[in-house]
Design a protein around this motif. Structure first.
Motif, PDB file in Angstrom:
ATOM      1  N   GLU A 165      44.707  20.066  20.567  1.00  0.00           N
ATOM      2  CA  GLU A 165      45.793  20.651  21.355  1.00  0.00           C
ATOM      3  C   GLU A 165      47.077  19.824  21.208  1.00  0.00           C
ATOM      4  O   GLU A 165      48.175  20.361  21.061  1.00  0.00           O
ATOM      5  N   LEU A 166      46.906  18.504  21.261  1.00  0.00           N
ATOM      6  CA  LEU A 166      48.051  17.604  21.117  1.00  0.00           C
ATOM      7  C   LEU A 166      48.725  17.814  19.762  1.00  0.00           C
ATOM      8  O   LEU A 166      49.946  17.923  19.652  1.00  0.00           O
ATOM      9  N   ARG A 170      52.380  19.231  18.871  1.00  0.00           N
ATOM     10  CA  ARG A 170      53.345  18.467  18.077  1.00  0.00           C
ATOM     11  C   ARG A 170      53.958  19.343  16.980  1.00  0.00           C
ATOM     12  O   ARG A 170      55.164  19.338  16.765  1.00  0.00           O
ATOM     13  N   THR A 171      53.115  20.115  16.297  1.00  0.00           N
ATOM     14  CA  THR A 171      53.629  20.933  15.200  1.00  0.00           C
ATOM     15  C   THR A 171      54.255  22.231  15.694  1.00  0.00           C
ATOM     16  O   THR A 171      55.162  22.754  15.090  1.00  0.00           O
ATOM     17  N   GLU A 172      53.751  22.742  16.783  1.00  0.00           N
ATOM     18  CA  GLU A 172      54.269  24.015  17.301  1.00  0.00           C
ATOM     19  C   GLU A 172      54.692  23.817  18.753  1.00  0.00           C
ATOM     20  O   GLU A 172      53.927  24.068  19.665  1.00  0.00           O
TER      21      GLU A 172
END
Lengths: 724, 242
Positions: A165-166, A170-172
Motif C-alpha cells: 500500500e505504501l 508513493r507511485t500513485e
C-alpha cells in the motif's frame, strides 16, 4: 382399608426400599465417593487448564535454527505495520498475539514442532538475498500450533499488504483504498451465562448417575435375588410396591445430586473459581436454591423413566443394556442448553427432557418465562406419571417373566377380560397422551384460523368442536377400548332421579356467580388476569361470533364441552381414580385436572382460568360422586356454559334489562350482594336436592363397603351398577 | 381348602404352542399334604403360578376358601403361603426387617406381625438370626428364613415348590419337620417335587403329573393297587415308557 393404616403401610414399604438401597455399599460409592473424588480432580484439571491458557498469554513459541533468522523474524513482528488493521484488533478483544522466538541450532524447526517443544517452527532460505522464502511448521491436528502458525502467517501478510500500500501511494498519490471497514458489537452478555450453560448438563449427569444404580437394584435386582416371585405372590397392590421403589430412587437420586452439588460448590469456592462461574462476588444462595428445585424435577423425571426401563429387565446386565442408550440419548438434549438461540417456546415446552433442560438454563440465567415453565413442569410431571404407570404395569408381570421380546407389545394388548373401570395406570397413560395431543390439536387449530382470514365463523366453530371431540372425546374412548373397560361403568352412564336433575339445573344456574367471584379474586391477587389487549381481543372475537346463529354457539360452546369434557373428567378419569382413592380425593384430583386442562389452551396459558374451573370441577365432582352418574354433571356444565354464552351473545339487551332493574355490574368487579344472594340460594337449593336424591344410594354403598371383605376394595365402587 | 378345576395353560412357541398344563384338577383338604409329582417340565410350577395368580390360565380356575383367583386375586393371595427353592432374600435387610416387610405386603397389622415373627422364629429355631443381615446367612439358615416368611400371615393353604432342592440331609429333615407342623396345625399343603422318594415319606395323597396332564391321583395304597408297583419311582418309570 382405613386411610391411616394404608398410609402407615405405604410408609413402611417405602422405608424398606430406602433401607435396602442405602445400606448397599455400592450405592454409597455412587452417592458419596464419586462427588468427593470427582470434583476436586475436576477442579485440579480446570486449574491446570487455566494455567495452560495463561501460558498462551505469554505468547506462542516459535523456534528457528539461526540467530540471523531470529533477528529477521523479530524485525518483522515488531514492525507496527505487521499488526492487523484497527477494526480487526477491536473485534478480537484489543489483544495482539505475542510470540517468543527461540534459537535451537541442534534441532531442525520441524523436529522441534514434532517433539512438541514449540508451537511453530520456522525456516528462512535465501536469507542473504532481498527475496527470502519463509516456511512455517505446525503440528497437524494441534489447534494451538495451527492457530499460532495462522496468526504469524497473517502478521506477515499484513506486513506485505502494508508495504504494498505504501509503495502504491508513493507511485500513485491519487490511490485510495476501495472501501472502508467498520465493526460494531450488538446484544448483551447474559449474566450467569457460564453457570446457565454448564449446570443443565451437570444436572442431567448428576441425576442419571444417582438414579441408575438404585433403579436397577430395586427392580431387575429383585428378580435376580429371587425375591420378585414372593413379592408378586403377595396380595399387595403392585402400584404400592412400585411407588415405594420410586420414592426410594428419588430420595437416593436427590441425595446423590445434593452431595454432588455440595462437592461442586465447595470445590469451586475453595479453588476460587466460584466467582468465575457465577459472574458475581456474592455467594450464589439463590442459584443454589433454584438448583435444588430443579434437582427435584430432574430426579423425579429420571427416576420414573429409568424405573420404567429397568422394570423390563430380568437381570442387572439386561437393565444396563437398556439404560446405556438412554443415558447417551439424555446427553444430547442436555447439550442443547449450550446452544444459543434455542428457547423454551412452542413445542419445545412439551418435549420431554429438552423442556426441563431449557427451563434450567433460563431459570439460572434469570430469563425464564413463567408460562413456559408451567407447561414444562406440568408436562414433565405427566411424563413421569406415564413412565411410572408403564413400570407398574410391567413390574413383575407375567409378560416380563416369560419373554422379554413380547413385553413392549403387551402394553398395547387388550386384556382378555372385561373390567368395570380403567386402572389408574391406564388413566395416567391416557392423560400423558392427552397433554401433547391436545397441545398439538389446539395449536394447530389456532394456526389454521390465523393463517386463513376468510374462514367463515361457522366453520371455525365446527372446527373448535371437532378439536374437542378428537381429544377429550376420542382418547378416553380409545383408552377404554384398549383396556376392555365396560363403557357403561367406565363413563358412569347411569340413570338418575328427577330431584337430582332439577338440583343440577339450579347448580348450573347459580355456580357461575362463584366462578366469577373466584375469577375477580384471582385477578386481584395478581394470578393471571386479563390485559387490556386480551379483553380487546376477546371482544373482537365475540363480535365475530355474533355472525353465527345462537343455536350453533350453544351446540359448540355448551353441548359439546358439557358432554365431551364430562365423559372424560367425571366419566373415565373419575371411575379410574375412584377405583383406588377415597371419594374426596377423587373429586379433588379430577377437579384439579379439570382446572389444569382449562389453563392449557393452545399457545397461551390462561392461568386465570385455573381457580374458577377447579371450583366448577369440585362442584360437578361432588354431584358426580353423590349421584354415581355422569349425567347430572353434563346438565350443570351445559346450563353453566349455555347461560354464559347467551349472556355474552345478547350482551346489550341483557345490560339494558339489568340497568332498568338497577342491578347492572361490570365484567371485572365483584357481584352486587343481591346477585350473590340469588346465586347462593340457587346453589344451596340445588345442592340440597342432589343430596336428598342420593341419600339412599350413598347409604347402600356405605353398608356394602363395611359388610364386604377387608381386602376387597373394588366391591363398593361396583354398586354404581347395582344402584341403577 | 384348595380346589383346582380344569386348569389349562398354553405358552406360545416360535411355531405353534406348547400346552404346559392340560385340564388339571385336584383338591386338598385342611390338614392334608398333597404331593404334585412329576419330572422337570411336567407343569408343576406353572400350576402353582396359576393358583397364585402370577400366570393367567387359558381356562379352568383355582379356588381357595371359596374365592377364585381370577375373580378375587387379593383374597386368594392373602390366603396362600408360597415357598420356592429359588426364593432369595434381601441381602441388606436384617432377617426381622425382611419378615416384617412381607407381613406388610400381606397387610398383617404391625403388632400382630411382630408377635408372629417371634413365634415362628422360635418354632424354626432362627431366633438368634433375627437381627443378622440376611446376606450373611448360610443356605440352610436362608431356607429356614424363607419357610418362616411363607407362614408370616398364617395362610390356610401352603404351596411348596421343590422345597428340598439343593439342601443337605439336615436341610431336608427341617423341611420334613416343617411339613409335619403344617399338617398338625391343619393347613392344606401342596408340595411340588420330582424327588419321589422324599414325597413318599411326606405326603398323604399324590397326583402324578406328566406333560401337563394328571395321570393318576390317590393315596400311596390306592396307587399301588392301581399300578401294581410298590414305589412311586417304578410307577413313574412305567408312566414315562407308555
Amino acid at each position: 382399608m382405613p386411610n391411616a393404616i394404608l398410609k402407615g403401610r405405604l410408609l413402611r414399604l417405602c422405608q424398606k426400599e430406602i433401607k435396602e438401597t442405602i445400606r448397599d455399599r455400592r450405592t454409597i460409592v455412587t452417592l458419596l465417593l464419586m462427588p468427593l473424588l470427582v470434583y476436586p480432580i475436576m477442579s485440579m484439571a480446570l486449574n491446570r487448564f487455566l494455567l495452560t491458557s495463561g501460558e498462551i498469554d505469554d505468547g506462542f513459541t516459535i523456534c528457528v535454527s539461526t540467530e540471523a533468522e531470529r533477528e529477521l523474524l523479530d524485525s518483522w513482528l515488531s514492525n507496527p505495520l505487521s499488526a492487523p488493521p484497527k477494526e480487526i484488533i477491536d473485534s478480537s478483544g484489543n489483544e495482539l498475539a505475542k510470540f517468543m522466538v527461540s534459537v535451537d541450532e541442534d534441532t531442525s524447526p520441524a523436529e522441534a514442532v514434532e517433539r512438541n517443544d514449540v508451537d511453530v517452527g520456522l525456516e528462512i532460505s535465501n536469507i542473504e538475498t532481498s527475496f527470502p522464502t519463509v516456511t512455517f511448521y505446525a503440528y497437524r491436528g494441534d489447534s494451538v500450533s495451527l492457530a499460532a502458525r495462522r496468526v504469524v502467517v497473517e502478521r506477515l501478510q499484513w506486513l506485505k499488504l502494508a508495504d504494498a500500500e505504501l509503495e502504491l501511494q508513493r507511485t500513485e498519490p491519487e490511490y485510495r483504498p476501495p472501501y472502508q471497514v467498520n465493526v460494531t458489537d450488538v446484544g448483551q452478555v447474559a449474566e450467569n451465562s457460564l453457570l446457565a450453560t454448564i449446570v443443565p448438563l451437570v444436572l442431567v449427569l448428576m441425576t442419571i448417575t444417582g438414579a441408575v444404580y438404585p433403579a436397577i437394584d430395586l427392580t431387575a435386582g429383585e428378580r435376580e435375588r429371587g425375591t420378585m416371585e414372593a413379592v408378586m405372590a403377595s396380595p399387595v397392590n403392585r402400584g404400592y410396591v412400585l411407588f415405594s421403589k420410586y420414592t426410594a430412587v428419588v430420595i437416593v437420586t436427590l441425595f446423590t445430586a445434593i452431595a454432588n452439588l455440595l462437592a461442586m460448590f465447595t470445590t469451586l469456592w475453595a479453588s476460587g473459581l466460584l466467582g468465575l462461574l457465577t459472574g458475581g462476588t456474592q455467594f450464589p444462595w439463590l442459584t443454589i436454591l433454584q438448583m435444588l428445585g430443579l434437582l427435584v424435577l430432574f430426579s423425579g423425571f429420571f427416576s420414573a423413566v429409568l424405573l420404567s426401563l429397568t422394570s423390563f429387565a430380568r437381570s442387572f446386565k439386561e437393565a444396563q443394556a437398556y439404560l446405556i442408550p438412554v443415558m447417551l440419548l439424555s446427553l444430547t438434549p442436555a447439550m442443547l442448553s449450550l446452544m444459543p438461540g434455542v428457547s423454551l417456546t412452542g413445542a419445545l415446552t412439551i418435549l420431554p427432557l429438552i423442556n426441563i433442560v431449557l427451563l434450567a438454563r433460563d431459570l439460572l440465567a434469570g430469563t425464564v418465562n413463567p408460562n413456559s415453565a408451567f407447561v414444562a413442569i406440568i408436562s414433565t410431571t405427566a411424563y413421569a406419571a406415564a413412565a411410572l404407570s408403564i413400570a407398574a404395569k410391567l413390574f413383575g408381570s407375567d409378560a416380563v417373566t416369560r419373554t422379554s421380546e413380547k413385553s413392549f407389545g403387551s402394553l398395547l394388548h387388550r386384556p382378555r377380560e372385561v373390567s368395570l373401570q380403567p386402572t389408574p395406570q391406564a388413566a395416567a397413560m391416557m392423560l400423558a397422551m392427552l397433554v401433547p395431543i391436545y397441545f398439538l390439536v389446539s395449536n394447530g387449530l389456532i394456526r389454521f384460523i390465523q393463517a386463513s382470514e376468510d374462514t367463515s365463523v361457522q366453520i371455525m366453530l365446527l372446527l373448535n368442536a371437532a378439536a374437542l371431540v378428537s381429544t377429550f372425546g376420542l382418547l378416553p374412548l380409545i383408552a377404554a377400548w384398549l383396556g376392555r373397560n365396560r363403557f357403561k361403568t367406565t363413563f358412569r352412564i347411569h340413570t338418575f332421579g328427577p330431584l337430582a336433575f332439577i338440583g343440577s339445573i339450579l347448580l348450573g344456574l347459580g355456580a357461575w356467580a362463584f366462578a366469577h367471584e373466584a375469577f375477580v379474586l384471582a385477578e386481584a391477587m395478581g394470578i393471571g388476569g386479563l390485559s387490556e389487549q386480551k379483553i380487546a381481543g376477546a371482544k373482537e372475537s365475540i363480535d365475530k361470533m355474533r355472525e353465527a346463529s345462537p343455536l350453533l354457539l350453544i351446540a359448540v360452546f355448551a353441548v359439546t364441552p358439557a358432554v365431551i369434557e364430562e365423559l372424560c373428567f367425571r366419566g373415565y378419569l373419575f371411575s379410574a381414580i375412584q377405583n383406588t382413592f377415597t371419594p374426596l380425593r377423587t373429586v379433588v384430583s379430577t377437579a384439579i385436572l379439570f382446572g389444569l386442562f382449562h389453563v392449557l389452551t393452545g399457545n397461551a396459558l390462561l392461568i386465570e382460568r385455573f381457580i374458577p374451573s377447579t371450583l366448577m370441577g369440585l362442584v360437578i365432582g361432588w354431584v358426580a360422586y353423590r349421584t354415581g352418574s355422569v349425567f347430572p354433571g353434563i346438565v350443570i356444565h351445559f346450563v353453566h356454559n349455555g347461560l354464559l354464552n347467551l349472556v355474552v351473545y345478547y350482551e346489550e339487551g341483557v345490560q339494558e334489562i339489568l340497568s332498568v332493574l338497577g342491578v347492572g355490574f361490570d365484567n371485572q368487579t365483584h357481584l352486587p350482594p343481591l346477585w350473590l344472594a340469588v346465586a347462593s340460594t340457587l346453589v344451596v337449593v340445588g345442592a340440597t336436592l342432589v343430596w336428598l336424591s342420593s341419600r339412599g344410594r350413598i347409604k347402600a354403598q356405605a353398608a356394602l363397603a363395611t359388610g364386604s371383605d377387608q381386602h376387597d376394595r373394588k366391591l363398593p365402587e361396583s354398586t354404581n351398577t347395582a344402584d341403577t | 381348602m384348595l380346589i383346582v378345576e380344569s386348569l389349562t395353560k398354553s405358552f406360545p412357541l416360535d411355531e405353534g404352542e406348547v400346552r404346559a398344563v392340560d385340564e388339571l384338577s385336584f383338591s386338598v383338604q385342611p390338614g392334608e399334604v398333597f404331593g404334585l409329582l412329576g419330572p422337570n417340565g411336567a407343569g408343576k410350577t406353572t400350576t402353582l403360578r396359576m393358583v397364585l395368580g402370577l400366570v393367567k390360565p387359558d381356562s379352568g380356575y383355582a379356588e381357595v376358601d371359596g374365592y377364585r383367583t381370577a375373580d378375587n386375586p387379593i383374597a386368594v393371595k392373602s390366603r396362600l403361603g408360597f415357598v420356592s427353592a429359588s426364593d432369595g432374600v434381601y441381602p441388606w435387610l436384617s432377617v426381622r426387617e425382611m419378615l416384617l416387610y412381607f407381613a406388610d405386603l400381606y397387610d398383617v397389622p404391625p403388632i400382630k406381625a411382630a408377635a408372629r415373627c417371634e413365634h415362628l422364629a422360635e418354632l424354626m429355631g432362627i431366633t438368634s438370626l433375627l437381627d443378622r443381615r440376611a446376606g450373611t446367612l448360610s443356605t440352610g439358615q436362608r431356607q429356614r428364613v424363607t419357610l418362616v416368611r411363607g407362614l408370616i400371615h398364617d395362610p390356610p393353604v401352603m404351596l411348596l415348590d421343590e422345597p428340598t432342592r439343593g439342601l443337605d440331609v439336615v436341610g431336608v429333615q427341617t423341611i420334613f419337620e416343617y411339613i409335619e407342623h403344617l399338617r398338625e396345625v391343619g393347613k392344606s399343603v401342596v408340595v411340588c417335587t420330582h424327588r419321589l422318594d422324599e414325597a413318599e415319606r411326606l405326603c398323604d395323597r399324590f397326583g402324578l403329573l406328566h406333560a401337563g396332564r394328571m395321570q393318576q391321583t390317590g393315596t400311596l395304597e390306592q396307587l399301588r393297587q392301581q399300578s401294581g408297583h410298590n414305589h412311586l419311582v417304578e410307577m413313574f418309570v412305567e408312566l414315562l415308557r407308555s
